[in-house]
Structures are given as structure tokens and as C-alpha cells.
Design a protein around this motif. Structure first.
Motif, PDB file in Angstrom:
ATOM      1  N   PHE A   1       1.713   2.211 -10.327  1.00 32.23           N
ATOM      2  CA  PHE A   1       1.229   2.128  -8.942  1.00 32.23           C
ATOM      3  C   PHE A   1       1.252   3.514  -8.315  1.00 32.23           C
ATOM      4  N   LYS A   2       0.370   3.699  -7.345  1.00 31.00           N
ATOM      5  CA  LYS A   2       0.322   4.976  -6.626  1.00 31.00           C
ATOM      6  C   LYS A   2       1.626   5.128  -5.840  1.00 31.00           C
ATOM      7  N   GLY A   3       2.235   6.298  -5.909  1.00 31.96           N
ATOM      8  CA  GLY A   3       3.466   6.514  -5.140  1.00 31.96           C
ATOM      9  C   GLY A   3       4.730   6.181  -5.902  1.00 31.96           C
TER      10      GLY A   3
ATOM     11  N   GLY B   1      -9.675  20.590  10.808  1.00 24.25           N
ATOM     12  CA  GLY B   1      -8.567  20.502   9.853  1.00 24.25           C
ATOM     13  C   GLY B   1      -7.580  19.408  10.208  1.00 24.25           C
ATOM     14  N   ARG B   2      -6.803  19.000   9.204  1.00 26.49           N
ATOM     15  CA  ARG B   2      -5.913  17.835   9.361  1.00 26.49           C
ATOM     16  C   ARG B   2      -4.608  18.175  10.068  1.00 26.49           C
ATOM     17  N   ASN B   3      -4.341  19.474  10.301  1.00 23.65           N
ATOM     18  CA  ASN B   3      -3.153  19.869  11.064  1.00 23.65           C
ATOM     19  C   ASN B   3      -3.508  19.875  12.542  1.00 23.65           C
TER      20      ASN B   3
ATOM     21  N   SER C   1      -3.628   6.115  13.830  1.00 25.95           N
ATOM     22  CA  SER C   1      -4.419   7.023  14.670  1.00 25.95           C
ATOM     23  C   SER C   1      -4.243   8.498  14.350  1.00 25.95           C
ATOM     24  N   THR C   2      -3.554   8.796  13.250  1.00 23.53           N
ATOM     25  CA  THR C   2      -3.450  10.201  12.842  1.00 23.53           C
ATOM     26  C   THR C   2      -3.406  10.272  11.322  1.00 23.53           C
ATOM     27  N   GLY C   3      -3.520  11.486  10.779  1.00 15.79           N
ATOM     28  CA  GLY C   3      -3.520  11.650   9.329  1.00 15.79           C
ATOM     29  C   GLY C   3      -2.124  11.469   8.741  1.00 15.79           C
ATOM     30  N   PHE C   4      -2.080  11.112   7.461  1.00 19.51           N
ATOM     31  CA  PHE C   4      -0.775  10.844   6.830  1.00 19.51           C
ATOM     32  C   PHE C   4       0.120  12.082   6.817  1.00 19.51           C
ATOM     33  N   GLU C   5      -0.485  13.291   6.815  1.00 17.68           N
ATOM     34  CA  GLU C   5       0.339  14.514   6.828  1.00 17.68           C
ATOM     35  C   GLU C   5       1.147  14.584   8.120  1.00 17.68           C
TER      36      GLU C   5
ATOM     37  N   ALA D   1      -0.738  -0.916   4.531  1.00 18.97           N
ATOM     38  CA  ALA D   1      -1.409   0.397   4.448  1.00 18.97           C
ATOM     39  C   ALA D   1      -2.308   0.414   3.210  1.00 18.97           C
ATOM     40  N   THR D   2      -3.244  -0.513   3.198  1.00 16.48           N
ATOM     41  CA  THR D   2      -4.176  -0.685   2.068  1.00 16.48           C
ATOM     42  C   THR D   2      -5.610  -0.565   2.599  1.00 16.48           C
ATOM     43  N   PRO D   3      -6.600  -0.560   1.704  1.00 14.04           N
ATOM     44  CA  PRO D   3      -7.966  -0.749   2.218  1.00 14.04           C
ATOM     45  C   PRO D   3      -8.019  -2.095   2.973  1.00 14.04           C
TER      46      PRO D   3
ATOM     47  N   GLY E   1       0.876  -1.182   0.000  1.00 21.27           N
ATOM     48  CA  GLY E   1       0.000   0.000   0.000  1.00 21.27           C
ATOM     49  C   GLY E   1       0.901   1.215   0.000  1.00 21.27           C
ATOM     50  N   THR E   2       1.164   1.751  -1.208  1.00 21.66           N
ATOM     51  CA  THR E   2       2.148   2.836  -1.350  1.00 21.66           C
ATOM     52  C   THR E   2       1.442   4.174  -1.605  1.00 21.66           C
ATOM     53  N   GLY E   3       0.249   4.325  -1.001  1.00 25.05           N
ATOM     54  CA  GLY E   3      -0.528   5.561  -1.143  1.00 25.05           C
ATOM     55  C   GLY E   3      -0.141   6.576  -0.091  1.00 25.05           C
ATOM     56  N   ASN E   4      -1.150   7.244   0.479  1.00 27.45           N
ATOM     57  CA  ASN E   4      -0.902   8.336   1.432  1.00 27.45           C
ATOM     58  C   ASN E   4      -0.066   7.882   2.633  1.00 27.45           C
ATOM     59  N   VAL E   5      -0.540   6.828   3.320  1.00 28.96           N
ATOM     60  CA  VAL E   5       0.115   6.384   4.565  1.00 28.96           C
ATOM     61  C   VAL E   5       1.427   5.656   4.257  1.00 28.96           C
ATOM     62  N   GLY E   6       1.368   4.685   3.355  1.00 31.18           N
ATOM     63  CA  GLY E   6       2.586   3.933   3.002  1.00 31.18           C
ATOM     64  C   GLY E   6       3.653   4.871   2.456  1.00 31.18           C
TER      65      GLY E   6
END
Ligand SMILES: NC(=O)c1ccc[n+]([C@@H]2O[C@H](COP(=O)([O-])OP(=O)(O)OC[C@H]3O[C@@H](n4cnc5c(N)ncnc54)[C@H](OP(=O)(O)O)[C@@H]3O)[C@@H](O)[C@H]2O)c1
Length: 204
Positions: free
Chosen positions: A36-38, A193-195, A121-125, A65-67, A7-12
Motif C-alpha cells: 500500500f502507498k505510505g 507554487g505549493r508553498n 483546502s490546502t496542499g498536503f505539504e 483521504a481517497t479519490p 487513504g494512506t497517500g499524500n494527505v492521509g
């Protein structure tokens, strides 16, 4: 350390980027190495791409880090998880990997990996930049494997988190997913917000 990223998207992508800066070797595990994403993660140091089973075979640690429902395909492709530390970063926000409550439960039932729930438990940012006002925010992990927790805590520190709290054993994994929902509630549903991040404060 050799780390497979499934899973090489947002989190990976965020975690792979942080770990590559710390000198870890990242083995991106993808379904189609041409598309692939990423893909831009290949510009990071120490980063290569493989098909999923090969990435896992080369690695000591595996990040999922996938669905959540992708876990059945992944287990079928990999087959043998003996001796691997598997970090489950998924959240069953939309769809559970039925009949299991979480990916952690599926992995502990269907494989012999050392499994831990973390980085959910937190956003990928916040994984790409866990520092607020010069201080690292907190990460949290749960699961029955002490060995997996020790290695995962170090990987959280390597990302720049201030610490990684032990949230408890496997019976606390669903609570840790609810904790992630609390972040989603504040950041997205309540519109802050995500921050935004969690840090535990203790009185001495
Ligand atoms: N977004 C966040 O801030 C956040 C924070 C904490 C936890 N999470 C959780 O982390 C997980 C990933 O979220 P994300 O935002 O990173 O998702 P994302 O950006 O959409 O990335 C998903 C990744 O999973 C891969 N994938 C999908 N189906 C697959 C399958 N059957 N086999 C192998 N790989 C498959 C995709 O590969 P392809 O591109 O090849 O399809 C893609 O690389 C979710 O469970 C989410 O709940 C997300």
C-alpha cells in the motif's frame, strides 16, 4: 485518540504523521496490508496497519483521504459507521461520487456517522508543515455535526494549524471544495507554487 486513516497517500500520510507525533493512535486502513502507498508510515510512533473495516472498527475518528469515488467501496466494506466521527478530506476536482455532489453528501445520506469536511483546502505539504514565519496557517471545516467539528478542530490544532475556522453547516461543504479549488488555482494553475497558504486576518 484512535484514528483510522483510509487513504494512506499524500494527505492521509501527512495527517497520520502529524497526529502520531501528538500521541494519537493511528490505524491505517488499507486494501492490501502487504502492498500500500505510505508503507513507511509504519515507522511512525503509535501506527499500525489493518484492513479497512478493522481499522474503522478500532477507531473513534475516521479520515477519508481517497479519490472521491472510492467512498462506495469503503462504505460497503465498513458497513456500520455508528458512533464514528468521519472527516472527509476529499475534493471532487476530477470526478464526483455520482449521484452525490461530494463525499460528505454521500456519507451523510448512506451512513449514520457524524461527518465533517476538513483538511481539503490546502496542499498536503502544508499539512506536514503548517507553520509559516513561526505562525500556524488556517484550516477550515464545514458540516452539520457540532460534535465532529469540536473534535476535528482539536485535530487541526494538533497538526500545528493556527486555528480551524467553522466555514458553516452542510450547505457550505461545496463552497469549501471551491475554496480548495482556489488554492489549486493559485498554487498550480497560476503557478505560484505549493508553498502558499490561506490565513484570515480580522481587524479588532
Ligand atoms: N494532494 C493534496 O495536496 C490534496 C490536498 C487536499 C485534498 N486532497 C484530496 O485528498 C484525496 C487524496 O489525495 P492524495 O493526494 O492523498 O491521493 P493519493 O496520494 O493518490 O492517495 C490515495 C489513497 O487512496 C487509496 N485508495 C484509492 N482507491 C481506494 C479504494 N477504492 N478503497 C480504499 N482506498 C483507496 C490509495 O490506496 P492504494 O495505494 O492502496 O491504491 C491511496 O492510499 C483526494 O480526494 C484529493 O482530492 C488532496
Amino acid at each position: 485518540m484512535q484514528i483510522a486513516i483510509i487513504g494512506t497517500g499524500n494527505v492521509g500520510g501527512a495527517l497520520a504523521t502529524q497526529w502520531s507525533k501528538k500521541g494519537h493512535h493511528l490505524n491505517l486502513g488499507v486494501q492490501d496490508a502487504q502492498n500500500f502507498k505510505g508503507k513507511k508510515l509504519l515507522q511512525n510512533p503509535n501506527t499500525q496497519v489493518f484492513h479497512i473495516a478493522e481499522a474503522v472498527a478500532k477507531s473513534e475518528v475516521v479520515l477519508i483521504a481517497t479519490p472521491p469515488t472510492a467512498i462506495f467501496d469503503i462504505i460497503a466494506m465498513v458497513g456500520d459507521f455508528s458512533g464514528k466521527i468521519v472527516i472527509d478530506a476529499t475534493n471532487t476536482v476530477a470526478k464526483k461520487p455520482e449521484p452525490y455532489a461530494t463525499v460528505y453528501h454521500c456519507l451523510t445520506d448512506k451512513t449514520n456517522a457524524e461527518v465533517v469536511k476538513c483538511f481539503n483546502s490546502t496542499g498536503f505539504e502544508n499539512m506536514l508543515n503548517p507553520v509559516y514565519d513561526s505562525e500556524g496557517i488556517d484550516m477550515f471545516m464545514a458540516g452539520d455535526s457540532q460534535k465532529a467539528k469540536e473534535i476535528t478542530k482539536q485535530l487541526a490544532l494538533d497538526c500545528g494549524f493556527g486555528t480551524c475556522w467553522d466555514f458553516g453547516k452542510g450547505d457550505k461543504v461545496e463552497l469549501l471544495e471551491k475554496f480548495a479549488l482556489s488554492w489549486i488555482n493559485l498554487a498550480i494553475i497560476q503557478g505560484h507554487g505549493r508553498n502558499l497558504a490561506f490565513k484570515v486576518i480580522k481587524r479588532q
